[in-house]
Motif scaffolding. Structure first.
Motif, PDB file in Angstrom:
ATOM      1  N   ILE A 155       0.876  -1.178   0.000  1.00  0.00           N
ATOM      2  CA  ILE A 155       0.000   0.000   0.000  1.00  0.00           C
ATOM      3  C   ILE A 155       0.907   1.221   0.000  1.00  0.00           C
ATOM      4  N   ASN A 156       0.585   2.175  -0.857  1.00  0.00           N
ATOM      5  CA  ASN A 156       1.433   3.342  -1.011  1.00  0.00           C
ATOM      6  C   ASN A 156       0.783   4.603  -0.467  1.00  0.00           C
ATOM      7  N   CYS A 157       1.627   5.506   0.002  1.00  0.00           N
ATOM      8  CA  CYS A 157       1.165   6.771   0.565  1.00  0.00           C
ATOM      9  C   CYS A 157       2.109   7.873   0.091  1.00  0.00           C
ATOM     10  N   SER A 158       1.552   8.894  -0.529  1.00  0.00           N
ATOM     11  CA  SER A 158       2.337  10.051  -0.955  1.00  0.00           C
ATOM     12  C   SER A 158       1.754  11.302  -0.330  1.00  0.00           C
ATOM     13  N   TYR A 159       2.624  12.210   0.074  1.00  0.00           N
ATOM     14  CA  TYR A 159       2.130  13.412   0.716  1.00  0.00           C
ATOM     15  C   TYR A 159       2.803  14.641   0.112  1.00  0.00           C
ATOM     16  N   SER A 160       2.067  15.735   0.121  1.00  0.00           N
ATOM     17  CA  SER A 160       2.556  16.955  -0.545  1.00  0.00           C
ATOM     18  C   SER A 160       2.990  18.025   0.451  1.00  0.00           C
ATOM     19  N   VAL A 161       2.784  17.761   1.733  1.00  0.00           N
ATOM     20  CA  VAL A 161       3.176  18.723   2.763  1.00  0.00           C
ATOM     21  C   VAL A 161       4.320  18.139   3.574  1.00  0.00           C
ATOM     22  N   SER A 191       5.535   3.394   2.130  1.00  0.00           N
ATOM     23  CA  SER A 191       4.853   2.166   1.741  1.00  0.00           C
ATOM     24  C   SER A 191       4.658   1.283   2.952  1.00  0.00           C
ATOM     25  N   LEU A 192       3.548   0.573   2.934  1.00  0.00           N
ATOM     26  CA  LEU A 192       3.273  -0.454   3.938  1.00  0.00           C
ATOM     27  C   LEU A 192       3.203  -1.784   3.205  1.00  0.00           C
ATOM     28  N   HIS A 193       4.012  -2.733   3.654  1.00  0.00           N
ATOM     29  CA  HIS A 193       4.022  -4.055   3.039  1.00  0.00           C
ATOM     30  C   HIS A 193       3.507  -5.083   4.042  1.00  0.00           C
ATOM     31  N   ILE A 194       2.737  -6.005   3.533  1.00  0.00           N
ATOM     32  CA  ILE A 194       2.286  -7.140   4.346  1.00  0.00           C
ATOM     33  C   ILE A 194       2.763  -8.401   3.652  1.00  0.00           C
ATOM     34  N   THR A 195       3.580  -9.165   4.341  1.00  0.00           N
ATOM     35  CA  THR A 195       4.051 -10.432   3.766  1.00  0.00           C
ATOM     36  C   THR A 195       3.137 -11.562   4.228  1.00  0.00           C
ATOM     37  N   ALA A 196       2.989 -12.576   3.381  1.00  0.00           N
ATOM     38  CA  ALA A 196       2.174 -13.749   3.714  1.00  0.00           C
ATOM     39  C   ALA A 196       0.821 -13.324   4.272  1.00  0.00           C
ATOM     40  N   SER A 197       0.073 -12.569   3.472  1.00  0.00           N
ATOM     41  CA  SER A 197      -1.185 -11.990   3.954  1.00  0.00           C
ATOM     42  C   SER A 197      -2.158 -13.079   4.434  1.00  0.00           C
ATOM     43  N   HIS A 198      -2.998 -12.673   5.385  1.00  0.00           N
ATOM     44  CA  HIS A 198      -3.934 -13.579   6.038  1.00  0.00           C
ATOM     45  C   HIS A 198      -5.296 -12.895   6.100  1.00  0.00           C
ATOM     46  N   MET A 218       4.930   4.287  13.431  1.00  0.00           N
ATOM     47  CA  MET A 218       5.220   5.704  13.291  1.00  0.00           C
ATOM     48  C   MET A 218       6.671   5.782  12.840  1.00  0.00           C
ATOM     49  N   LEU A 219       6.907   6.439  11.705  1.00  0.00           N
ATOM     50  CA  LEU A 219       8.285   6.528  11.246  1.00  0.00           C
ATOM     51  C   LEU A 219       8.569   7.872  10.605  1.00  0.00           C
ATOM     52  N   SER A 220       9.781   8.323  10.820  1.00  0.00           N
ATOM     53  CA  SER A 220      10.220   9.577  10.218  1.00  0.00           C
ATOM     54  C   SER A 220      11.401   9.361   9.280  1.00  0.00           C
ATOM     55  N   SER A 221      11.927   8.152   9.265  1.00  0.00           N
ATOM     56  CA  SER A 221      12.990   7.838   8.323  1.00  0.00           C
ATOM     57  C   SER A 221      13.136   6.324   8.244  1.00  0.00           C
ATOM     58  N   GLY A 222      13.681   5.861   7.116  1.00  0.00           N
ATOM     59  CA  GLY A 222      14.081   4.476   6.991  1.00  0.00           C
ATOM     60  C   GLY A 222      12.952   3.467   6.935  1.00  0.00           C
ATOM     61  N   LYS A 223      13.066   2.459   7.757  1.00  0.00           N
ATOM     62  CA  LYS A 223      12.227   1.268   7.643  1.00  0.00           C
ATOM     63  C   LYS A 223      11.977   0.704   9.026  1.00  0.00           C
ATOM     64  N   LYS A 224      10.752   0.198   9.223  1.00  0.00           N
ATOM     65  CA  LYS A 224      10.442  -0.501  10.469  1.00  0.00           C
ATOM     66  C   LYS A 224       9.726  -1.794  10.141  1.00  0.00           C
ATOM     67  N   LYS A 225       9.926  -2.791  10.998  1.00  0.00           N
ATOM     68  CA  LYS A 225       9.316  -4.104  10.768  1.00  0.00           C
ATOM     69  C   LYS A 225       8.693  -4.577  12.061  1.00  0.00           C
ATOM     70  N   HIS A 226       7.480  -5.122  11.910  1.00  0.00           N
ATOM     71  CA  HIS A 226       6.820  -5.720  13.069  1.00  0.00           C
ATOM     72  C   HIS A 226       6.075  -6.937  12.576  1.00  0.00           C
ATOM     73  N   GLY A 227       6.625  -8.098  12.895  1.00  0.00           N
ATOM     74  CA  GLY A 227       6.011  -9.339  12.426  1.00  0.00           C
ATOM     75  C   GLY A 227       6.004  -9.390  10.907  1.00  0.00           C
ATOM     76  N   ARG A 228       4.820  -9.554  10.321  1.00  0.00           N
ATOM     77  CA  ARG A 228       4.703  -9.632   8.864  1.00  0.00           C
ATOM     78  C   ARG A 228       4.540  -8.260   8.214  1.00  0.00           C
ATOM     79  N   LEU A 229       4.551  -7.229   8.998  1.00  0.00           N
ATOM     80  CA  LEU A 229       4.355  -5.876   8.472  1.00  0.00           C
ATOM     81  C   LEU A 229       5.683  -5.134   8.394  1.00  0.00           C
ATOM     82  N   ILE A 230       5.856  -4.421   7.283  1.00  0.00           N
ATOM     83  CA  ILE A 230       7.051  -3.608   7.077  1.00  0.00           C
ATOM     84  C   ILE A 230       6.596  -2.254   6.572  1.00  0.00           C
ATOM     85  N   ALA A 231       7.150  -1.199   7.135  1.00  0.00           N
ATOM     86  CA  ALA A 231       6.847   0.154   6.656  1.00  0.00           C
ATOM     87  C   ALA A 231       8.148   0.836   6.289  1.00  0.00           C
TER      88      ALA A 231
END
Lengths: 109, 113
Positions: free
Chosen positions: A21-27, A71-78, A48-61
């Protein structure tokens, strides 16, 4: 035009698929939040992120500050991942808080 | 359980009336945000308080007001209610003034008839 745009608006996936899932912002946003809202209505903060990448279980932002994109990624969706995913954030000045329109995800068993 | 408590969970009232929604933040959190979620507008930011002071104002109508008390709980007052005010009202709390993780309450569903 919304200050925060999400894509896609709706997404249907088969169980096990990799989802983005993608997110773009103009501000200028000081920190980008990814939220999950289930059909019952409750909202849970995923990241909540202000730089880089975070991972929690099957979720990556991930976030690219220069390109104002996350971007929000979900691996092995359920099927239990079925929900609305919303990106949002306060402006750098802290005087406003913008929300994307949300991405409705349905994962089919 | 986020630790944020909102009351009431459901409220039905008539046009022209006034209601108060209450939010108790997570223990230790100084920041309280109020948001409105209606079917046609999505989530919108209304107002933020930090340690008793108003710090940011979003799309809050003049008929709406809020405050944060010394014990850090917050109230959102909605007056001269209109049909279009029917929505889910969420509060969220955070430990920080800006860029802090948000913890959401379960929301108060307001129906104006």
């Amino acid at each position: 035009k919304n200050e925060v745009e999400q894509s896609p608006q709706n997404l249907t996936a088969q169980e096990g698929e990799f989802i983005t899932i993608n997110c773009s912002y103009s501000v200028g946003i000081s920190a980008l939040h990814w939220l999950q809202q289930h059909p019952g209505g409750g909202i849970v903060s995923l990241f909540m992120l202000s730089s880089g990448k975070k991972k929690h279980g099957r979720l990556i932002a991930t976030i690219n500050i220069q390109e104002k994109h996350s971007s929000l990624h979900i691996t092995a969706s359920h099927p239990r991942d079925s929900a609305v995913y919303i990106c949002a954030g306060p402006t750098n000045t802290g005087n406003q808080f913008y929300f994307g329109t949300g991405t409705s995800l349905t994962v089919i068993p | 359980d986020s630790g944020v408590t909102q009351t009431p969970k459901h409220l039905i009232t008539a046009t022209g009336q006034r209601v108060t929604l209450r939010c108790s933040p997570r223990s230790g959190d100084l920041s309280v945000y109020w948001y409105q979620q209606s079917l046609d507008q999505g989530l919108q930011f209304l107002i933020q308080y930090y340690n008793g002071e108003e710090r940011a104002k979003g799309n809050i109508l003049e008929r709406f007001s809020a405050q944060q008390f010394p014990d850090l709980h917050s109230e959102l007052n909605l007056s001269s209610l209109e049909l279009g005010d029917s929505a889910l009202y969420f509060c969220a709390s955070s430990a920080r003034l800006t860029a802090g993780e948000l913890f959401f309450g379960e929301g108060s569903r307001l129906t104006v008839l």
